[in-house]
Design a protein around this motif. Structure first.
Motif, mmCIF file in Angstrom:
data_model
loop_
_atom_site.group_PDB
_atom_site.id
_atom_site.type_symbol
_atom_site.label_atom_id
_atom_site.label_comp_id
_atom_site.label_asym_id
_atom_site.label_seq_id
_atom_site.Cartn_x
_atom_site.Cartn_y
_atom_site.Cartn_z
ATOM 1 N N THR A 1 -15.939 -30.452 -59.351
ATOM 2 C CA THR A 1 -15.678 -30.255 -57.923
ATOM 3 C C THR A 1 -16.742 -29.374 -57.259
ATOM 4 O O THR A 1 -16.592 -29.014 -56.090
ATOM 5 N N GLY A 2 -17.806 -29.053 -57.970
ATOM 6 C CA GLY A 2 -18.862 -28.209 -57.423
ATOM 7 C C GLY A 2 -19.434 -28.710 -56.106
ATOM 8 O O GLY A 2 -19.583 -27.922 -55.164
ATOM 9 N N PRO A 3 -19.772 -30.003 -55.994
ATOM 10 C CA PRO A 3 -20.314 -30.486 -54.717
ATOM 11 C C PRO A 3 -19.354 -30.272 -53.548
ATOM 12 O O PRO A 3 -19.769 -29.998 -52.426
ATOM 13 N N MET A 4 -18.063 -30.354 -53.828
ATOM 14 C CA MET A 4 -17.051 -30.160 -52.800
ATOM 15 C C MET A 4 -17.126 -28.747 -52.224
ATOM 16 O O MET A 4 -16.866 -28.531 -51.039
ATOM 17 N N GLU A 5 -17.500 -27.783 -53.061
ATOM 18 C CA GLU A 5 -17.572 -26.402 -52.603
ATOM 19 C C GLU A 5 -18.677 -26.213 -51.565
ATOM 20 O O GLU A 5 -18.564 -25.370 -50.680
ATOM 21 N N ILE A 6 -19.732 -27.000 -51.665
ATOM 22 C CA ILE A 6 -20.835 -26.906 -50.703
ATOM 23 C C ILE A 6 -20.566 -27.799 -49.492
ATOM 24 O O ILE A 6 -20.546 -27.335 -48.352
ATOM 25 N N ILE A 7 -20.357 -29.075 -49.735
ATOM 26 C CA ILE A 7 -20.201 -30.023 -48.639
ATOM 27 C C ILE A 7 -18.925 -29.748 -47.852
ATOM 28 O O ILE A 7 -18.919 -29.824 -46.627
ATOM 29 N N GLY A 8 -17.868 -29.397 -48.543
ATOM 30 C CA GLY A 8 -16.629 -29.056 -47.845
ATOM 31 C C GLY A 8 -16.819 -27.871 -46.917
ATOM 32 O O GLY A 8 -16.313 -27.845 -45.796
ATOM 33 N N ARG A 9 -17.566 -26.874 -47.376
ATOM 34 C CA ARG A 9 -17.810 -25.691 -46.533
ATOM 35 C C ARG A 9 -18.734 -26.017 -45.358
ATOM 36 O O ARG A 9 -18.535 -25.505 -44.257
ATOM 37 N N ILE A 10 -19.742 -26.847 -45.592
ATOM 38 C CA ILE A 10 -20.615 -27.254 -44.485
ATOM 39 C C ILE A 10 -19.784 -27.994 -43.440
ATOM 40 O O ILE A 10 -19.889 -27.714 -42.242
ATOM 41 N N ASN A 11 -18.945 -28.931 -43.887
ATOM 42 C CA ASN A 11 -18.102 -29.678 -42.951
ATOM 43 C C ASN A 11 -17.139 -28.766 -42.214
ATOM 44 O O ASN A 11 -16.926 -28.908 -41.009
ATOM 45 N N ARG A 12 -16.547 -27.827 -42.913
ATOM 46 C CA ARG A 12 -15.588 -26.907 -42.299
ATOM 47 C C ARG A 12 -16.291 -26.006 -41.272
ATOM 48 O O ARG A 12 -15.783 -25.804 -40.171
ATOM 49 N N CYS A 13 -17.453 -25.477 -41.631
ATOM 50 C CA CYS A 13 -18.217 -24.656 -40.679
ATOM 51 C C CYS A 13 -18.571 -25.476 -39.441
ATOM 52 O O CYS A 13 -18.428 -24.994 -38.305
ATOM 53 N N ALA A 14 -19.036 -26.709 -39.640
ATOM 54 C CA ALA A 14 -19.405 -27.559 -38.507
ATOM 55 C C ALA A 14 -18.196 -27.813 -37.611
ATOM 56 O O ALA A 14 -18.298 -27.737 -36.380
ATOM 57 N N ALA A 15 -17.055 -28.090 -38.212
ATOM 58 C CA ALA A 15 -15.849 -28.353 -37.423
ATOM 59 C C ALA A 15 -15.439 -27.122 -36.620
ATOM 60 O O ALA A 15 -15.092 -27.224 -35.439
ATOM 61 N N LEU A 16 -15.488 -25.953 -37.243
ATOM 62 C CA LEU A 16 -15.104 -24.723 -36.535
ATOM 63 C C LEU A 16 -16.087 -24.405 -35.416
ATOM 64 O O LEU A 16 -15.688 -23.976 -34.328
ATOM 65 N N LEU A 17 -17.385 -24.617 -35.662
ATOM 66 C CA LEU A 17 -18.380 -24.370 -34.625
ATOM 67 C C LEU A 17 -18.201 -25.341 -33.460
ATOM 68 O O LEU A 17 -18.351 -24.967 -32.295
ATOM 69 N N GLN A 18 -17.861 -26.590 -33.760
ATOM 70 C CA GLN A 18 -17.620 -27.559 -32.695
ATOM 71 C C GLN A 18 -16.384 -27.190 -31.885
ATOM 72 O O GLN A 18 -16.359 -27.355 -30.670
ATOM 73 N N GLN A 19 -15.370 -26.681 -32.547
ATOM 74 C CA GLN A 19 -14.165 -26.268 -31.830
ATOM 75 C C GLN A 19 -14.463 -25.103 -30.892
ATOM 76 O O GLN A 19 -13.864 -24.994 -29.825
ATOM 77 N N ALA A 20 -15.365 -24.216 -31.283
ATOM 78 C CA ALA A 20 -15.725 -23.087 -30.430
ATOM 79 C C ALA A 20 -16.458 -23.561 -29.177
ATOM 80 O O ALA A 20 -16.472 -22.890 -28.159
ATOM 81 N N GLU A 21 -17.064 -24.731 -29.279
ATOM 82 C CA GLU A 21 -17.726 -25.398 -28.154
ATOM 83 C C GLU A 21 -18.829 -24.585 -27.492
ATOM 84 O O GLU A 21 -19.117 -24.775 -26.308
ATOM 85 N N ASP A 22 -19.445 -23.694 -28.197
ATOM 86 C CA ASP A 22 -20.607 -22.986 -27.665
ATOM 87 C C ASP A 22 -20.352 -22.409 -26.272
ATOM 88 O O ASP A 22 -20.689 -23.002 -25.251
ATOM 89 N N ALA A 23 -19.748 -21.249 -26.232
ATOM 90 C CA ALA A 23 -19.294 -20.620 -24.986
ATOM 91 C C ALA A 23 -20.334 -20.621 -23.860
ATOM 92 O O ALA A 23 -20.005 -20.981 -22.728
#
Length: 191
Positions: free
Chosen positions: A45-67
């Motif tokens: 599951t090692g790749p999941m630790e990287i790609i999952g975190r990249i996806n999660r960071c991207a999703a959270l940054l998109q939700q913030a919508e760049d104030a």
């Protein structure tokens, strides 16, 4: 499904309910990885630790919508188009803009229409080929980009403030290496 399946709301299947809860000892992806290891201890599951975190960071940054962009009435995608025109310093075709911003031609066309209506970009036809348009920033578009960029960079610095500068450099280098590798294999990855 895995933590790398990604989703705008949760950054991965089972990566929490999108409410920010984390498992013991880590972020939401760590909890997902522990769960998958319990179900499939034989899988790496090692790749999941990287790609999952990249996806999660991207999703959270998109939700913030760049104030700063939101306050200016711009989406990130619109700002990316304006930024491409500003940083290249010359006219670009819609096809050029699609390549610069990793967007579809249809999405670029829609955004350009909106930005033209707002007086931020201008289009002119090609003298040799009527099917080709050339797009440039108006003075208002240039002023908007130049006014927002320092504020946007300060916002992004605040987002990264929990990571010290040397680690930010390491992270940028690692992500740059991954991005370069992916960009070089984009067609193979789609197969």
């Amino acid at each position: 499904m895995t933590a790398t399946d990604g989703g705008a709301n949760d950054g991965g299947a089972g990566a929490g309910s999108g409410d920010g809860r984390t498992g013991p000892g880590g972020d939401t992806v760590a909890a997902v990885v522990r769960q998958w290891r319990a179900v499939h201890p034989d899988l790496d599951t090692g790749p999941m630790e990287i790609i999952g975190r990249i996806n999660r960071c991207a999703a959270l940054l998109q939700q913030a919508e760049d104030a700063p962009l939101r306050r200016a009435g711009l989406s990130r995608a619109e700002f990316d188009l304006l930024g491409a025109l500003r940083r290249t310093g010359h006219e670009l075709t819609p096809g050029d803009l699609a390549r610069e911003t990793f967007s579809s031609g249809a999405a670029v066309t829609k955004r350009l229409k909106q930005l033209t209506e707002r007086g931020l970009v201008e289009r002119r036809g090609d003298t040799r080929d009527r099917r080709v348009a050339h797009v440039r920033l108006t003075d208002a578009g240039r002023d908007l980009v130049d006014g927002i960029l320092p504020e946007q960079l300060a916002y992004e610095s605040a987002v990264l403030s929990g990571v010290d500068e040397p680690r930010q450099g390491e992270l940028a280098a690692l992500l740059g290496g991954l991005l370069g590798q992916l960009e070089g294999r984009v067609d193979a990855l789609r197969a």
